[in-house]
Structures are given as structure tokens and as C-alpha cells.
Design an enzyme around this catalytic site. Structure first.
Site, short mmCIF file in Angstrom:
data_model
loop_
_atom_site.label_atom_id
_atom_site.label_comp_id
_atom_site.label_asym_id
_atom_site.label_seq_id
_atom_site.Cartn_x
_atom_site.Cartn_y
_atom_site.Cartn_z
N LYS A 79 46.81 40.48 44.54
CA LYS A 79 47.02 41.20 45.80
C LYS A 79 47.00 40.18 46.94
O LYS A 79 46.20 39.24 46.93
CB LYS A 79 45.90 42.23 45.96
CG LYS A 79 46.08 43.22 47.10
CD LYS A 79 44.92 44.23 47.10
CE LYS A 79 45.06 45.30 48.18
NZ LYS A 79 43.94 46.27 48.15
N SER A 154 45.57 51.09 48.44
CA SER A 154 46.34 50.07 49.11
C SER A 154 46.92 48.99 48.19
O SER A 154 47.84 48.29 48.60
CB SER A 154 45.44 49.37 50.14
OG SER A 154 44.40 48.66 49.49
N SER A 178 41.33 51.91 46.30
CA SER A 178 42.58 51.15 46.40
C SER A 178 43.04 50.48 45.12
O SER A 178 44.15 49.96 45.07
CB SER A 178 42.46 50.08 47.50
OG SER A 178 42.62 50.67 48.77
#
Lengths: 475, 108, 486
Positions: A79, A154, A178
Site C-alpha cells: 500500500k 482504504s 481498511s
């Protein structure tokens, strides 16, 4: 299950046995990126060149008989809120566009030491604030299973990268769901470890007391393997637990016989019936495998949303104050310092980030602290107490990961609160600091995947993974 | 549940308060953004008023998940960052330092 | 730095029954190798931005980890200030400024590590210490352009983060100080304690010890008035001057019917005045909250007691010990100076070698200002000299000459030096003959002296010393003259 792709465990085995090479495995993944990345936009940055060099070096070492670690040759995506030295790390924000960290996150170092090949940095909701990856300054990520729909967020880019076969596994960060929610919406496994099990050093902070890094994988065994690589004490993180990560790969076959599985006696409103049906099927599968189902209550569950949306923005408002145009990132030149701050931050942050900074600043400010932040911390204690009571009578709790399957892009962007409600089942874990994971368990509406969430107490990962493995066998 | 002693009535948010908070957060918001923010924050804070009905008087706040204590490092120097690598990332490096516009006062 | 405590009192007394109320906030940089929360060097004077790391620069993803040594030094200081050491936490103090990398300072808020101490000043004045807490220092800005390189009107600033993250202890006194003299004594004593326990090099000129002074005035017995905080007070001398200026300014304002605004004021040492830096506003909203990246700091009784056991004898106790040994007042300049120089152990050695302690104190004060805590002159050599003078084998003046030679040579036999120089104190009968001769030679002076004019004695003594070629002991001469006057 996304069975068309090869698991981490199988990749490691094939390379080790000489059936394939790290370079060949990497090229398969890069080919898929070439084919679909324009459409899906899982990445902010694909590291093809350095990945090829790493894969070649691993192949050379393995050929020479050198040990390269438990993930030798496995393509993995990070990420884009985890620092990678010399490689852009943006948090999908204009305020960090072009920033190249001068240091590596602990998880990046551990992956590299384990022989993983980092293929790229994945898209996210700006600074991990969101549940759909639509809040990225660089455009949304699309769900590989239906590109008209969101991948969740997310960590939507990391979930999509695994679901699309761009990487064999990826890391995300989970502050209120997330990792688990996008895992559920993309049909992959996603783990939110016990707070402190994985180092946060080098993870760009959203809400420090809630953030935790975890893996996305195709299989439960892959997730267990990744946890063993990235977990464990880190002296650079004061909140890191001072103990080794428990063995997880070893417990997967132990089954659930005699285990007590908690079921919420009062299911919150708003769940799609197909989602609830899959949850029922999961309970049935575990029962069939010898577990008992017990009804439990979490009376404070409905207040978690409020506690979370006060605590997380409060911490975020402080964590994001450092983006001031002085040392790195965007600067909007102005005549004086205070105008430079205001203009830089206005231009650099997107709407959702601004909203949360405002909310958090307000909640902490003089005159409002007691009414909001102070109270939220007490509610946090209530939910922790609820869990403690519930775990007197059960070993894990099963819930839906998300009340719905992946929703269409644009459907929830106009009303922040509607979007926040996506996190109703995932938030309590972060508030308590406990472990949880999402396991794909069939499909719901629109043939989109449904994830079942397994909640476990702090350090309950071994039990949690046994249940996950059982659900995987049954799905 | 009876209202707790520390519950009081949830404060109302006004455009003035929003403007003050924006200044505290060093966010230059346009008039339109301020208006939208006022509406949205009001909506959220109305929802967050749900916890006002809880009796929290006997509850200890929980700021962190676990009661860990005494995590130290030893007082030993570890090589730090290369200045050039850091300044290469800076918006306005000058003479080995970070240039900023005048602040016209102490902490702003 | 000279010590203020022994200086004669020049304490300004305010007119019309006004009284000063003073509290001090002193920041000291701890003498560690590394920073409070990261492993970069804590070192003054290096090239800009060379002692930096992700934590120091507030890079995204960087996390603080507490330096154990900094905690230990903070506890040492707390114990030396008679504080209670307690379990403590860190908070974030949020504000934007160019030299504050994270836009928050990690500091201790409602649970500081040291609380409720005190310090004793001369005259048994007890100054309460509210707290002595740990926090991190900020970076440093240099202002360019404009007229004077000052912050106001500059064109731009350049920021160096070498100092950012250096461990500080902020020592906050209670508003127990009542005049500038006490304030100077407080700072001076604090500095001595810091040096004694090894917590800091406490160099005000390098900024490793910095004072903020809170001043208000009131009519004696009234509640506290509105206070102003004075910054940039960079020497012990300036502490006194700034307080006297500011208190008088406030009295002038109040007596002319004005009111005092709560504000931060800047001490301009060159101009000798304070001026407004910034007015306290509602906007000062630091949004303190518990630092989630750190955990509880609970040193525990065992560690605290082991630190207490390792503390050296503190300046006050050493002054008491030296006073007892030498008979000098514990608040005398000699006692303060010798303890500050760390030479009290040496005076003890001289006494142990059979020397006379009171004279040893005087010799060491006069002749050992450059000698450090461990003078090279053997204690027995100094002891021998004290005995020569005590037994009136040499005069005070001769002893001084011998002392200079011993110091210059790093030692020496006082008896041999006295013999070589032909020094001998005349016996009393010989001196008496000279006294009689001087009285006979200067009858006018004698008559005036007998009439009560003490000054007139000088001429007689001068004549006697001259005729004895300095071998008469001045004290003996004086005593004889007094005796003959009756």
C-alpha cells in the site's frame, strides 16, 4: 476463492523445486498488470525495473544454493502509505506527490529480507481515509470482479492487486476496516492483526492507536505465512508487542472441533439479506465441523461508529499537521509562513482528508475535548469491556465483514455518513486493539463476493486462523 | 440510561467555530467550503450525539489498546540520514537548511 | 559564571507597598549522547542538518522511542530537587511553527515525571518546584534580510533541525520568588545542582540552559496580579535585570491607572528593557492529547532508589560540610565559591594533613581559582603553610608570598621557602619596642588616636611596619596599639 491464481505457498514451492524461477513468476504478474492495470488502477507506482533486478538476483542466489528466505521470489505489492527508500510514497495525496522516503518501513525491510519481490505501491483513499478508494488524488481503483464497482477501501489498491493477479500478495493498513472490508469486496483474504503485532515504523500514520498493517492473500495459508514474516517485535515501534508472532502456518489443519463460535444476538440493521445468508452458511459449516454456536451481545456496538469517528480524526488531525510545506512534499509559495501553511494544506489535501482534519481538530479543541474526544475514549473502553465479557463464553465471533457487497462507484460519495456506515462491523476490533480477518465465503447480490469476518481477542491469531482455514475448506 | 454528569448538551457548531477550527488546522477554506463543512460537521456531530445518552461517569478513558509500559532505547548513536538525500526532497533547500517565508512573530 | 548567591543584596524594593511575585520556567538540555526519541547525536555546534533522522525531521511514518539515559538524568535532577518521581505519560502539544517538525511537541502534561520538589535559598528561603518534566527541544531558525536579522521584518528564515529532539527538562518553580536577588540565587543554585548530578552542562551562553521568567506585582497580601512571561533571558545577570525592569514597568502601568495584559514579552539585553512579543489569545489552543506512539513511563521504586543511592553529595550539603569544617558561614562567598569549584574535598584534605581549615579555605579561595577540583599542590604543603601563619612564624603578607610560590611551583616546603626568603615574624617584645619608638616619633598622631580618631592609627602602623621591614605581624601591631591606648 480466486483459484485461477497461484498461491504464495505454491509459488515458493515451485521456485524452490526449480519448476519455475522468480523472474518467470514476476513476468506473469507484470503481464497481467500490462493487460488490466489501465482499467483497474490498482497501483500508484509499478516498480517493474527494480522488481526484475530483485527477481534476477534471487534466481542467481538460489541457483548458487544460497538461502533467500521463506518468500523467495514472491511478487508482493505494498500500500502506498508504507515508506520505501527512494521509491515514491504518496498516500494518494497531492501533498506527498513525488516524495521519495530516505528510509524503509520495517515491513518493507522484512519482506525484502524474506526474499519477496516488491512489484509496486498500491492506490488507497488519501491517507487511508475512506471505504472505497474513491478518495485517491490520483483517481479511483476499480473492483477487478466488476469494474463498475468499488474495491472497498482504504486499501482498495492492495485488495484489487491480489484479486487481479497483479501480485501474489499485498500489504494493507487497517485503521477501521481498511484491510478487511476491501478484502471482502474483492473476494480475497485480509488480516487485521492484534495491535502491536506488526511494526508501524514507516507506515504513514492515520490514527496511531488504531493503525495496523496486515496481508491480503488468496489463501488462509498464504496469510499465515505472511504474518509470520512481517510480524514480531520491532524496537523502533514503542507500541510493538514484545513477543514473537505465534506460529500460524502450523495450526491451520487443527480444525474447530470443540470451539465456541460467538454469534451476535442482535444483528445491526442495514445488512443485505444475501450477506446474512452467507453468514448463516458459515455458522452451519463450522457447526458441521464440530464447533458450537453461542449467542453473545456487544451492547456498545452501535456507539462504536461515533467513538471511532472522533478518535481517529482527532489523532489524524495531529498526525497530518506535519504536512506543512517546510521539509518535504508540496509547498504553495506565499508571502509569509502562515499563508504558506494555509495555502499548501488547502491545495494538498482532498475533501475527505480536510473533513477529518476539521472534525478531529474540533474534537480536541478547548471547550469541546470533554464533550467529544474525552467521551469517545470512554466509549472505547465500553466496547473493550463488551468484548472481554463476550470472550468469556466464546473463542471467536463471526460477523459479516461488510453489510453489503461491493457498491457501484459514485454511489456513496455524496454523503460522508453513509460511507462511514460501511465500517460498522470492522471498527470495534480497531478500538479494542484485537485481531480480526475477512475470509471470502461465496457470493451475494450481483454475484459479488461476500466476506465473513472472524473476530478474535488480542493475540487470538492462532484460533482465528484455525477458523479461517475451516471456512476456506467449506467454501 | 440516565444522562451522565459529564454528558451535558452537545455543543452546536457554527460557521464561526468552523472558521476558527480551520485556522487552528492551517487550512485555507473557501467560503463555499466553509459553508459545506459547517453543514457536514453539523450532520456528523448530530449523529455523534448518540453517546450523550450513555452514563460514562465511572468509565476510565482508553487512549491505547494495551497497558504497555517502559519501552526504552539505549543512549547509543545510530547513523542518521544523509543530508543531501533529505534536502533533495525539500521544497526550498538553501545552504544545508530549509528555507521558509518570514513568520513575523514567534510560533504562528 | 559568577555565583550570585553570595553577592551583597541589591534587591530592588518596589515603592508604595508593591511586591514582586516571580516564577521561573527553566529549560535545560540533558547531557545525553542521543536525542530524546531517536538515535541522532545530541551535539551542539555541528554543521546544519547533520544530526537528523526520520523522527527528528518528522518524516511520515517515523516513530519515537524514549532514550533511557534521558529518563535517568531527569530522575537524577528530580531527586536532587527533592521531587516525587512518579509514573508519567507524554502528550502532544499541537501548534504550527517552522522549527517544530511534526507540528506537535512531545511533552509531559498532566502526569510529569517529577513533581512537588523544593530548593532552599540563603536565609532559609524555600522555593517550591511544581514540576520538572521531560520534553523535546525544537529546531533553530536563522532570520535573514530586513533590518537586523530579527524575526520581525525579515525576508526569510533558514531552519536547522540539529537541535530538534534534544532532550529537555523543564523545571517549573512555584511563584515563591519575591525579588530579583532570589531569582538569581535560584538559577545559580539550579545550575550548580545540574552540574553536580551530571544532568546538563547548563551553559546559558550556548542555550543548554534557558530561563523564562513570569513576573507579576501585587500589594502585599493581595491575590496574585496578572503575569507576563519574559523570554530571551540569557544570563543570570539578565534574569535580575529583566525582573527589576518588568516589575517596575508593571507598577508604573498600575499606578497610572492602567491594567496589565497577560502576554509574552521579550527581554532586550542591549536596551535593558522588555517589549511585547505576543499577546495571549484565545487562539492558543494546543489541543493536548496523550501521545499514542509512546507508552506509560513508570520507572518504579527500585530504579528510582538505585538512582537516589548513586547521587553525589549536593551543593547545599557540601556547603554545610565545609562550613562546619572551617567555621565559615555556610552562606559566605568563600564557601559558595569553593563548593562551586568543587574544591571543598581539597580543603578537607588539607585539614586531614594537619592544616588549619579556616586558613586553608582562605588560601584556596584566593590562590586556586584556576586549579580545578583537584589542585596539584600537595595538601600537606598547604597544611604546613597554614600552621606557619597560625603560629605567627610568618606574617599574613609573608604567607601570601609563600603561597604564590607554592602555587607557581605546584608545591613546596613552606618552612624552607620562609627560611630562604628570610621570613620570620618578630616576637612581641621586639614589636613592642618599635611601637614605643613610633609613638615617641609621632606624638600628634598618637594624641589623635587616643582621642578616638581611629584613622590616625594608620600612620603609626605604617611606620612600625617600615621599621620592621615587614616582619612585624600587622595584627600584633594593632593589638599592641589598642592595648597601650587602654
Amino acid at each position: 476463492m480466486t483459484s485461477e491464481f497461484v498461491s504464495v505457498v505454491d509459488i515458493v514451492g515451485s521456485i524452490r523445486e526449480g519448476k519455475t524461477t522468480a523472474s518467470a513468476v514476476l513476468e506473469q504478474h507484470l503481464d497481467r498488470i500490462d493487460m488490466r492495470e489501465t482499467e483497474i488502477h490498482a497501483f500508484n507506482h509499478v516498480m517493474a525495473e527494480s522488481a526484475r533486478a530483485n527477481a534476477a538476483s534471487i534466481d542467481a542466489d538460489l541457483k548458487a544454493g544460497k538461502e533467500r528466505g521463506p518468500l523467495a521470489g514472491v511478487p508482493i505489492a505494498l500500500k502506498d502509505n508504507m515508506c520505501t527508500r527512494g521509491v515514491p510514497t504518496t498516500c494518494s495525496s497531492k501533498i506527498l506527490e513525488g516524495w521519495k522516503p530516505p528510509y524503509d518501513a520495517t515491513v518493507a525491510t522484512r519482506l525484502q529480507q524474506a526474499g519477496a519481490v516488491i512489484v509496486g505501491k498500491t492506490n488507497l483513499d488519501e491517507f487511508a481515509m475512506g471505504s472505497s478508494t474513491e478518495n485517491s488524488a490520483f483517481g479511483p481503483t476499480r473492483n477487478p470482479l466488476d469494474t463498475s464497482r468499488v474495491p472497498g477501501g482504504s486499501s482498495g489498491g492492495s485488495a484489487a492487486a491480489v484479486a487481479a493477479g497483479f501480485a501474489a500478495a499485498s500489504l494493507g493498513s487497517d485503521t477501521g476496516g481498511s484491510i478487511r472490508q476491501p478484502a471482502a469486496l474483492c473476494g480475497v483474504v485480509g488480516v487485521k492483526p492484534t495491535y502491536g503485532m506488526v511494526s508501524r515504523q514507516g507506515l504513514v500514520a492515520f490514527a496511531s492507536s488504531l493503525d495496523q498493517i496486515g496481508p491480503f492473500t488468496h489463501t488462509v495459508a498464504d496469510a499465515a505465512l505472511l504474518m509470520e514474516v512481517i510480524g514480531g517485535h520491532d524496537p523502533l515501534d514503542s507500541t510493538s508487542l514484545d513477543q514473537p508472532v505465534p506460529s500460524l502456518t502450523a495450526v491451520l489443519g487443527q480444525g474447530v472441533k470443540g470451539m465456541r463460535i460467538g454469534r451476535l444476538a442482535d444483528m445491526p440493521d442495514g445488512c443485505e439479506p444475501e450477506v446474512l445468508a452467507r453468514l448463516d452458511a458459515a455458522f452451519a459449516a463450522l457447526k458441521a465441523a464440530g464447533a458450537t454456536i453461542v449467542d453473545i451481545a456487544l451492547p456498545s456496538l452501535s456507539y462504536c461508529l461515533t467513538a471511532y469517528y472522533l478518535v481517529a480524526p482527532a489523532e489524524a488531525s495531529s498526525n497530518l499537521a506535519r504536512y506543512d510545506g517546510v521539509r518535504y512534499g508540496l509547498r504553495v509559495e506565499s508571502a509569509d509562513l502562515i499563508s504558506m501553511y494555509g495555502a499548501t494544506r488547502a491545495a494538498g489535501f482532498g475533501a475527505e482528508v480536510k473533513r477529518r482534519i476539521m472534525l478531529g481538530t474540533y474534537a480536541l479543541s478547548a471547550g469541546y475535548y470533554d464533550a467529544y474526544y474525552g467521551k469517545a475514549l470512554k466509549v472505547r473502553r465500553l466496547i473493550a469491556n463488551d468484548f472481554a465479557a463476550a470472550y468469556q463464553s466464546c473463542d471467536v465471533i463471526l460477523t459479516p465483514t461488510s453489510p453489503t457487497v461491493a457498491f457501484p462507484i459514485g454511489e456513496k460519495t455524496s454523503d460522508p455518513l453513509t460511507m462511514y456506515l460501511c465500517d460498522i462491523f470492522t471498527i470495534p476490533t480497531n478500538l479494542a486493539g484485537h485481531a480480526a480477518m475477512s475470509v471470502p465465503f461465496g457470493t451475494g447480490a450481483h454475484s459479488m463476493p461476500v466476506g465473513v469476518q472472524i473476530l478474535a481477542p488480542a493475540l487470538g491469531e492462532p484460533t482465528m486462523f484455525r477458523v479461517a482455514a475451516e471456512l476456506e475448506r467449506a467454501s | 440510561m440516565s444522562p451522565s454528569s459529564d454528558a451535558k448538551t452537545t455543543p452546536k457548531i457554527t460557521a464561526q467555530v468552523v472558521a476558527k477550527v480551520a485556522h487552528l488546522a492551517r487550512l485555507d477554506l473557501t467560503e463555499a467550503e466553509l459553508a459545506l463543512m459547517t453543514t457536514q460537521l453539523t450532520g456528523m456531530l448530530d449523529h455523534f450525539g448518540d453517546i450523550d445518552k450513555l452514563d460514562l461517569s465511572a468509565v476510565t478513558p482508553m487512549a491505547q489498546p494495551f497497558p504497555i509500559k517502559n519501552v526504552y532505547r539505549e543512549d547509543v548513536v545510530v547513523p542518521g540520514l544523509d543530508r543531501q538525500e533529505v534536502l533533495d526532497n525539500a521544497p526550498a533547500p538553501q545552504d544545508g537548511r530549509f528555507r521558509v517565508p518570514p513568520s513575523n512573530g514567534s510560533e504562528s | 559564571m559568577s555565583n550570585a548567591s553570595s553577592a551583597p543584596s541589591h534587591a530592588t524594593v518596589l515603592p508604595n507597598g508593591w511586591e514582586m511575585v516571580i516564577g521561573l520556567e527553566v529549560h535545560v538540555e540533558l547531557d545525553t549522547k542521543t536525542k530524546l526519541f531517536s538515535a541522532s547525536p545530541n551535539h551542539f555546534g555541528d554543521e546544519p542538518n547533520t544530526n537528523i533522522d526520520p523522527v527528528t525531521l518528522g518524516l511520515p511514518g517515523a516513530l519515537p522511542v524514549i532514550n533511557r539515559r534521558a529518563v535517568e538524568l531527569a530522575i537524577r535532577l528530580g531527586l536532587a530537587l527533592n521531587c516525587t518521581v512518579q509514573a508519567s505519560t507524554f502528550h502532544r502539544k499541537n501548534y504550527f511553527y517552522q522549527d517544530l517538525a511534526k507540528a506537535y511537541q512531545i511533552t509531559q502534561y498532566d502526569q510529569p515525571i517529577n513533581i512537588d520538589g523544593f530548593m532552599m535559598l540563603p536565609g532559609d528561603v524555600r522555593i517550591g518546584i511544581e514540576r520538572a518534566h521531560l520534553e523535546e527541544d525544537t529546531g533553530k531558525s536563522t532570520h535573514f534580510g530586513g533590518t537586523s536579522g530579527r524575526i520581525h521584518g525579515s525576508d526569510y528564515s533558514l531552519v536547522d533541525f540539529n537541535r530538534a529532539g534534544v532532550p529537555l527538562v523543564e523545571i517549573v518553580s512555584r511563584p515563591d520568588i519575591r525579588n530579583a536577588d532570589q531569582a538569581r540565587q535560584y538559577v545559580s543554585e539550579l545550575r550548580s545542582i545540574l552540574l553536580a548530578v551530571g544532568a546538563s552542562d547548563a551553559k546559558m551562553e550556548e542555550g543548554s540552559m534557558r530561563c523564562d521568567v513570569n513576573v507579576s506585582v501585587r500589594k502585599a497580601g493581595d491575590p496574585f496580579g496578572t503575569r507576563c512571561e519574559i523570554k530571551n533571558v540569557n544570563s543570570i545577570r539578565a534574569v535580575g535585570k529583566a525582573i527589576d525592569y518588568e516589575a517596575r514597568r508593571q507598577v508604573d502601568v498600575l499606578e497610572s491607572g492602567g491594567t496589565i495584559r497577560q502576554e509574552t514579552r521579550h527581554w532586550d539585553d542591549a536596551e535593558g528593557r522588555t517589549h511585547t512579543l505576543r499577546v495571549k489569545e484565545d487562539a492558543d489552543d494546543y489541543r493536548y492529547f496523550l501521545e499514542p506512539d509512546l507508552v506509560l513511563l513508570d520507572p518504579g521504586a527500585e530504579w528510582v532508589e538505585s538512582i537516589r543511592a548513586s547521587l553525589p553529595m549536593l551543593p547545599a550539603a557540601r556547603r554545610a560540610r565545609l562550613s562546619q569544617l572551617t567555621g565559615a558561614d555556610k552562606e559566605s562567598e568563600a564557601v559558595y565559591v569553593i563548593v562551586e569549584r568543587g574544591q571543598d574535598d581539597y580543603v578537607q584534605l588539607v585539614a586531614d594533613a594537619g592544616g588549619e581549615p579556616a586558613r586553608a579555605l582562605v588560601y584556596v579561595q584566593q590562590a586556586f581559582s584556576e586549579a580545578g577540583a583537584n589542585p596539584v599542590v600537595p595538601a600537606k604543603d598547604l597544611a604546613a603553610l597554614t600552621l606557619l601563619e597560625r603560629d605567627a612564624k610568618v606574617t599574613a603578607t609573608q604567607a601570601k608570598t609563600i603561597l604564590s610560590e607554592i602555587v607557581a611551583n605546584g608545591g613546596g616546603d613552606a618552612v624552607a621557602i620562609a627560611a630562604a626568603k628570610g621570613f620570620e615574624a618578630l616576637d612581641t617584645s621586639a614589636v613592642e619596642a618599635m611601637v614605643d619608638a613610633a609613638i615617641a616619633a609621632q606624638p600628634d598622631a598618637w594624641a589623635k588616636y587616643c582621642g578616638g580618631e581611629e584613622k590616625a592609627m594608620g600612620a603609626l602602623v605604617g611606620a612600625i611596619m617600615k621599621s620592621s621591614q615587614g616582619k612585624a605581624d600587622g595584627k600584633v601591631v594593632t593589638a599592641l596599639l589598642q592595648k597601650k591606648r587602654g
